[in-house]
Design a protein around this motif. Sequence first.
Motif, short mmCIF file in Angstrom:
data_model
loop_
_atom_site.label_atom_id
_atom_site.label_comp_id
_atom_site.label_asym_id
_atom_site.label_seq_id
_atom_site.Cartn_x
_atom_site.Cartn_y
_atom_site.Cartn_z
N ARG A 173 13.20 0.26 -50.07
CA ARG A 173 12.48 -0.80 -49.36
C ARG A 173 13.41 -1.92 -48.92
O ARG A 173 14.37 -2.26 -49.62
CB ARG A 173 11.42 -1.42 -50.27
CG ARG A 173 10.44 -0.45 -50.89
CD ARG A 173 9.22 -0.27 -50.06
NE ARG A 173 8.20 0.43 -50.84
CZ ARG A 173 7.04 0.85 -50.33
NH1 ARG A 173 6.75 0.62 -49.07
NH2 ARG A 173 6.17 1.48 -51.11
N VAL A 174 13.08 -2.50 -47.77
CA VAL A 174 13.74 -3.75 -47.43
C VAL A 174 13.33 -4.77 -48.49
O VAL A 174 12.28 -4.66 -49.12
CB VAL A 174 13.32 -4.26 -46.02
CG1 VAL A 174 13.61 -3.21 -44.96
CG2 VAL A 174 11.86 -4.67 -45.97
N GLY A 175 14.18 -5.74 -48.71
CA GLY A 175 13.96 -6.67 -49.81
C GLY A 175 14.78 -6.29 -51.03
O GLY A 175 15.03 -7.12 -51.89
N GLY A 176 15.20 -5.02 -51.06
CA GLY A 176 16.04 -4.55 -52.15
C GLY A 176 17.32 -3.91 -51.65
O GLY A 176 17.99 -3.19 -52.39
N LEU A 177 17.67 -4.18 -50.40
CA LEU A 177 18.85 -3.55 -49.80
C LEU A 177 20.11 -4.38 -49.94
O LEU A 177 21.21 -3.85 -49.83
CB LEU A 177 18.58 -3.30 -48.30
CG LEU A 177 17.43 -2.36 -47.96
CD1 LEU A 177 17.17 -2.37 -46.46
CD2 LEU A 177 17.72 -0.94 -48.43
N CYS A 178 19.95 -5.69 -50.17
CA CYS A 178 21.07 -6.62 -50.10
C CYS A 178 21.15 -7.47 -51.36
O CYS A 178 20.49 -7.18 -52.35
CB CYS A 178 20.93 -7.50 -48.85
SG CYS A 178 20.77 -6.54 -47.32
N ASP A 179 21.93 -8.53 -51.32
CA ASP A 179 22.10 -9.38 -52.51
C ASP A 179 20.84 -10.16 -52.84
O ASP A 179 20.55 -10.40 -54.01
CB ASP A 179 23.27 -10.35 -52.27
CG ASP A 179 24.60 -9.62 -52.15
OD1 ASP A 179 24.97 -8.92 -53.12
OD2 ASP A 179 25.25 -9.74 -51.11
N ALA A 180 20.12 -10.58 -51.82
CA ALA A 180 18.89 -11.35 -52.02
C ALA A 180 18.05 -11.25 -50.76
O ALA A 180 18.56 -10.99 -49.67
CB ALA A 180 19.20 -12.80 -52.34
N SER A 181 16.76 -11.48 -50.91
CA SER A 181 15.87 -11.40 -49.76
C SER A 181 14.77 -12.45 -49.86
O SER A 181 14.34 -12.83 -50.95
CB SER A 181 15.24 -10.00 -49.66
OG SER A 181 14.50 -9.71 -50.83
N GLY A 182 14.33 -12.91 -48.70
CA GLY A 182 13.23 -13.88 -48.63
C GLY A 182 12.07 -13.31 -47.85
O GLY A 182 12.26 -12.69 -46.80
N PHE A 183 10.86 -13.51 -48.39
CA PHE A 183 9.63 -13.04 -47.76
C PHE A 183 8.71 -14.20 -47.43
O PHE A 183 8.65 -15.18 -48.17
CB PHE A 183 8.87 -12.09 -48.69
CG PHE A 183 9.47 -10.72 -48.84
CD1 PHE A 183 9.02 -9.66 -48.07
CD2 PHE A 183 10.47 -10.50 -49.77
CE1 PHE A 183 9.55 -8.39 -48.23
CE2 PHE A 183 11.03 -9.23 -49.92
CZ PHE A 183 10.57 -8.18 -49.15
N SER A 184 8.00 -14.06 -46.33
CA SER A 184 6.89 -14.96 -46.00
C SER A 184 5.59 -14.19 -46.13
O SER A 184 5.51 -13.02 -45.76
CB SER A 184 7.03 -15.46 -44.56
OG SER A 184 5.83 -16.08 -44.12
N PHE A 185 4.57 -14.86 -46.67
CA PHE A 185 3.23 -14.29 -46.73
C PHE A 185 2.27 -15.11 -45.88
O PHE A 185 1.09 -15.27 -46.21
CB PHE A 185 2.74 -14.21 -48.18
CG PHE A 185 3.65 -13.44 -49.09
CD1 PHE A 185 3.97 -12.13 -48.83
CD2 PHE A 185 4.22 -14.05 -50.20
CE1 PHE A 185 4.82 -11.41 -49.67
CE2 PHE A 185 5.06 -13.36 -51.05
CZ PHE A 185 5.36 -12.03 -50.78
#
Length: 375
Positions: A173-185
Amino acid sequence: MIKFLDLQKINSLHRDEIMKSMADVLDSGWYIHGKACSKFEQEFAEFNGVSHCIGVANGLDALKIILRSYIELGHMKEGDEILVPANTYIASILAISENKLVPVLVEPDIISYNMDAGLLDEKITSKTRGVMIVHLYGQNSYSEKIGEFCKRKHLKLIEDCAQAHGASYRGKRVGGLCDASGFSFYPGKNLGALGDAGAICTDDPELALCCRSLGNYGSQKKYENIYKGTNSRLDEIQAALLSVKLRHLDTENEKRREIADYYSKNIQFKGIILPTVANSDGVASDPLSHVWHLYVVRTEKRDALQQALSGLGIETLIHYPIPPHLQAAYREWNHLSYPVTEKIHREVLSLPMSQVMPMEMAQQVVTAINSLVLN
């Protein structure tokens, strides 16, 4: 009238579950940093295949806090540079500049509309400390080329996942591909709350602890403040609602893919460029890499097309009419030229798209477009 997005209908799909979850929070008497937030954080971490999820107030805060944490942890400092797509929504860039870091704009690939990985080498300087990729319109932007570039140059790689909940790259999943990820809901997202809400995901325990502290007034223990933090917390009501909707996200994303597939196979209007499922290297990609937050077509007659469809009762939107470097907020960039970005912003139009859109409506949209004659 065919709405661009019918939020009332989307939320009514799960009304009974949502109402029960909200009632449970009301009856609990605990409304900040309680069981509902902890539950959602654990569920969303597992969904994205990461060890840590930290709920925050919105997607902009998620990116700001990630970068601020890297500063606090000594990985970055004021004046350092972050490579970021030139054609992103301005929030990606605001998160960088608000931390007194320097956004360095990188043109997109004209096929995927995501960052052109082939341009990274010419943009890096001795001050570059990170790359922020943006999964624009719901399509994965990560590629091995970007990942290897960041490892080779010892750069932090950050994902802006605001539009891509549930998208994937080679089964992850995207969000777990890199060092850190930010999501908007934000309510209109594929996974949307009933107001502003966001989250940070990472496998880095030190970063996770710093992010959580910064969003809670810089505190790990009540009344003891390690950092000059902020107040950015995911409240219990929104967390409870998001837990309900998360259970249905993959199914609803699949419905979006069905609409997108119908559009792509049936729109025949000459002069319209249809979106392509491709990674940032312009290579054909897995259908699961796109969750179709937006279905974006491109045409030199964009304004005429939008006006004609409006006259036929079909609502469309432009994402986004003005690129960041031409915004008044960044007037110091207004003299710069990013021709690919400018072309995209001048020509894109988003067609109606959602998980509750009946196929009959998609057929009406296609019929309307194919019947048009634009001057």
